[in-house]
Scaffold this motif. Structure first.
Motif, PDB file in Angstrom:
ATOM      1  N   GLU A  48      15.354 -38.328  -9.683  1.00  0.00           N
ATOM      2  CA  GLU A  48      16.675 -38.662 -10.221  1.00  0.00           C
ATOM      3  C   GLU A  48      17.781 -37.879  -9.511  1.00  0.00           C
ATOM      4  O   GLU A  48      18.560 -37.158 -10.133  1.00  0.00           O
ATOM      5  CB  GLU A  48      16.712 -38.401 -11.727  1.00  0.00           C
ATOM      6  CG  GLU A  48      17.775 -39.196 -12.448  1.00  0.00           C
ATOM      7  CD  GLU A  48      17.623 -39.121 -13.946  1.00  0.00           C
ATOM      8  OE1 GLU A  48      18.071 -40.046 -14.639  1.00  0.00           O
ATOM      9  OE2 GLU A  48      17.048 -38.129 -14.441  1.00  0.00           O
TER      10      GLU A  48
ATOM     11  N   SER B 269      11.374 -49.385 -13.957  1.00  0.00           N
ATOM     12  CA  SER B 269      11.957 -48.328 -14.790  1.00  0.00           C
ATOM     13  C   SER B 269      12.275 -47.062 -14.017  1.00  0.00           C
ATOM     14  O   SER B 269      13.188 -46.318 -14.381  1.00  0.00           O
ATOM     15  CB  SER B 269      11.013 -48.003 -15.951  1.00  0.00           C
ATOM     16  OG  SER B 269       9.763 -47.547 -15.462  1.00  0.00           O
TER      17      SER B 269
ATOM     18  N   HIS C 115      10.285 -39.097 -12.473  1.00  0.00           N
ATOM     19  CA  HIS C 115      10.272 -40.029 -13.590  1.00  0.00           C
ATOM     20  C   HIS C 115       9.079 -39.726 -14.478  1.00  0.00           C
ATOM     21  O   HIS C 115       7.964 -39.536 -13.992  1.00  0.00           O
ATOM     22  CB  HIS C 115      10.191 -41.471 -13.082  1.00  0.00           C
ATOM     23  CG  HIS C 115      10.320 -42.494 -14.165  1.00  0.00           C
ATOM     24  ND1 HIS C 115       9.246 -43.003 -14.847  1.00  0.00           N
ATOM     25  CD2 HIS C 115      11.409 -43.086 -14.688  1.00  0.00           C
ATOM     26  CE1 HIS C 115       9.653 -43.880 -15.737  1.00  0.00           C
ATOM     27  NE2 HIS C 115      10.965 -43.963 -15.648  1.00  0.00           N
TER      28      HIS C 115
ATOM     29  N   LYS D  24      20.976 -47.674 -21.534  1.00  0.00           N
ATOM     30  CA  LYS D  24      21.005 -48.143 -22.924  1.00  0.00           C
ATOM     31  C   LYS D  24      22.230 -49.028 -23.128  1.00  0.00           C
ATOM     32  O   LYS D  24      23.218 -48.922 -22.396  1.00  0.00           O
ATOM     33  CB  LYS D  24      21.015 -46.967 -23.892  1.00  0.00           C
ATOM     34  CG  LYS D  24      22.140 -45.970 -23.680  1.00  0.00           C
ATOM     35  CD  LYS D  24      21.982 -44.786 -24.596  1.00  0.00           C
ATOM     36  CE  LYS D  24      23.117 -43.780 -24.426  1.00  0.00           C
ATOM     37  NZ  LYS D  24      23.135 -43.202 -23.059  1.00  0.00           N
TER      38      LYS D  24
ATOM     39  N   SER E 285      15.132 -46.566 -16.732  1.00  0.00           N
ATOM     40  CA  SER E 285      14.571 -46.402 -18.078  1.00  0.00           C
ATOM     41  C   SER E 285      15.502 -45.644 -19.015  1.00  0.00           C
ATOM     42  O   SER E 285      15.332 -45.695 -20.234  1.00  0.00           O
ATOM     43  CB  SER E 285      13.223 -45.681 -17.997  1.00  0.00           C
ATOM     44  OG  SER E 285      13.379 -44.399 -17.406  1.00  0.00           O
ATOM     45  N   THR E 286      16.494 -44.926 -18.466  1.00  0.00           N
ATOM     46  CA  THR E 286      17.428 -44.168 -19.312  1.00  0.00           C
ATOM     47  C   THR E 286      18.640 -45.008 -19.704  1.00  0.00           C
ATOM     48  O   THR E 286      19.457 -44.569 -20.516  1.00  0.00           O
ATOM     49  CB  THR E 286      17.918 -42.901 -18.590  1.00  0.00           C
ATOM     50  OG1 THR E 286      18.697 -43.276 -17.426  1.00  0.00           O
ATOM     51  CG2 THR E 286      16.750 -42.044 -18.140  1.00  0.00           C
TER      52      THR E 286
ATOM     53  N   GLN F  25      20.849 -42.800 -12.107  1.00  0.00           N
ATOM     54  CA  GLN F  25      19.873 -42.426 -13.136  1.00  0.00           C
ATOM     55  C   GLN F  25      18.722 -43.412 -13.135  1.00  0.00           C
ATOM     56  O   GLN F  25      18.844 -44.541 -12.642  1.00  0.00           O
ATOM     57  CB  GLN F  25      20.541 -42.418 -14.522  1.00  0.00           C
ATOM     58  CG  GLN F  25      21.707 -41.445 -14.665  1.00  0.00           C
ATOM     59  CD  GLN F  25      22.354 -41.541 -16.034  1.00  0.00           C
ATOM     60  OE1 GLN F  25      21.674 -41.701 -17.048  1.00  0.00           O
ATOM     61  NE2 GLN F  25      23.679 -41.449 -16.078  1.00  0.00           N
TER      62      GLN F  25
END
Length: 463
Positions: free
Chosen positions: A350, A270, A462, A296, A293-294, A290
């Protein structure tokens, strides 16, 4: 053929740098290489002093609170019970709550119990408070997560508490506070965040593309291989693998699996960086590195297509899977295509460009090492022109790809091959001994992480 002057200079420079690294690592926690541990005098902590000199919830200490754990919550299964007979648990609630804690906290506490008995024979460590399920501590306390303990000695002699606090630091607690004249407060990072210091990774079964189009799994990848990557100008290139920022064939980790509409599937941890865009643009400059985990469903990643081109592909599903083996190769370009999807070599922070800059010295050092090694390989083996049989210094040419993978990935497989297991084990040791300092560079990643905790905002990491 004699070595040119620049090769001699490069070797001397490498030797000087390697000597410095040896000294730095040798001065770290524990004894130095080849040295007998030297007894040193411990300095007791002062009343109200805490170590390290950050607030408890700073990333450089125990980190942020993650929420209260109750007996009915799923996270309660993450706590373990400590039945160490060398530790006295107060347990005034008679519920064994003081015995519940995270695994990291338990390990630190058990090491401290041994240190206490060695320091004061006949005296045992005493825990007055650990996991709190009754709400006796302020909001956000790590006691609610089993990550904090309050300790004393069982003889309750307060003059020992300053030294007890220092022993707790030596035992590995991430934050120690001489909080009260009647107890010492200690806490640890969350178990899952300890792995974060090593950065993000890919599973060993994930594949990369070598020059010529051949696929190779990360578990069999070695420094010197050239894999498909994306240059800073947006061109598909074959970039050399310099080293592994993390490589552990036995570590079990949770991976996010990003599946795209074109059938590509990228598995990574992640906190690893992947290039994403909500607009699905055609050019690489429209994609931002990125945390995985971000990501989508609906976001786009970049995939490799025919004729060394890149194309956007929309994520249609994200799942979590467990796998054994974690690998994080560092390429010269700082990127690589894993199972056809573009990802960064970096994790944890990040900011791909800042990470690429921060690892610049390491990439330069590794490139210099590869250059010197390649120069030596070109030298003739004998002056009489006859070919002599010599052991390869880095690669095992007698192995097929399958054989090498079996040996490297799974010791159980190697042990089954009784007739060859011993010589194979020797060759593997010889191969890796020459590159261990350059491939398993956990120390460099840890140094950057520590520096980042001091100089960067906590939101840069993170969560």
């Amino acid at each position: 053929m004699k070595q040119s002057w620049w090769a001699h200079l490069a070797q001397l420079s490498l030797l000087a740098v390697w000597s410095c690294i040896w000294l730095v690592q040798g001065c770290g926690p524990g004894p130095g290489y080849g040295m007998r541990p030297r007894p040193r005098k411990l300095t007791p902590m002062h009343y109200k002093q805490f170590f390290p000199n950050f607030s408890e919830n700073n990333l450089g200490a125990s980190g942020r609170a993650e929420g209260k754990i109750t007996r009915n919550s799923e996270r309660f299964n993450e706590l373990v019970c400590n039945y160490n007979p060398d530790i006295v648990f107060k347990d005034e609630e008679n519920t064994n709550a003081d015995r519940f804690m995270t695994k990291r906290c338990k390990d630190c506490l058990n090491r401290l119990a041994i240190a206490v008995m060695n320091q004061w024979p006949g005296v045992r460590l005493r825990v007055t408070e650990a996991w709190d399920e009754d709400g006796h501590h302020p909001h956000g306390s790590l006691h609610y997560e089993g990550r904090a303990v309050d300790i004393t000695t069982d003889d309750r002699e307060t003059e020992k508490y300053g030294l007890l606090a220092q022993l707790a630091v030596e035992a590995g607690f991430d934050w120690v506070h001489y909080e009260s004249k009647y107890h010492i407060h200690c806490s640890v990072k969350a178990d899952h965040s300890v792995a974060v210091e090593k950065g993000g990774c890919f599973p060993g079964w994930a594949q990369v593309t070598l020059a010529g189009g051949r696929q190779k799994s990360l578990s069999t990848l070695v420094p010197g291989d050239k894999v498909m990557a994306l240059s800073g100008t947006g061109q598909v290139v074959y970039s050399q693998v310099l080293l592994f920022l993390h490589r552990d064939q036995e570590h079990c980790s949770a991976f996010l699996s990003l599946e795209t509409e074109d059938g590509h599937r990228l598995a990574l941890t992640s906190q690893h960086l992947v290039f994403l865009s909500p607009l699905c643009g055609q050019h690489s400059t429209e994609y931002q590195a990125q945390f995985a985990s971000t990501a989508k469903p609906g976001d786009c990643v970049l995939i490799h297509t025919a004729e060394d081109q890149i194309s956007p592909s929309k994520i249609i599903s994200i799942t979590v899977e467990q796998s054994v083996g974690v690998y994080a190769p560092l390429t010269e370009a700082g990127t690589l295509f894993v199972d056809g999807v573009l990802a960064s070599s970096y994790a944890l922070v990040e900011d791909h460009h800042m990470a690429h800059w921060a690892f610049g010295p390491l990439r330069l050092l590794s490139s210099l090492y590869q250059l010197i090694r390649g120069h030596k390989a070109e030298e003739p083996q004998a002056n009489d022109g006859q070919r002599h049989c010599t052991k390869p210094s880095m690669h095992l040419s007698t192995f097929t790809t399958t054989e090498k993978a079996d040996v490297y990935v799974n010791n159980a497989i190697m042990n089954k091959k009784n007739n060859r297991s011993e010589p194979l084990r020797i060759e593997i040791k010889e191969e890796h001994s020459l590159q261990r300092w350059i491939s398993d560079v956990h120390w460099y990643a840890r140094i950057l992480y520590r520096l980042g905790c001091i100089f960067l905002d906590s939101n840069s990491f993170h969560p």
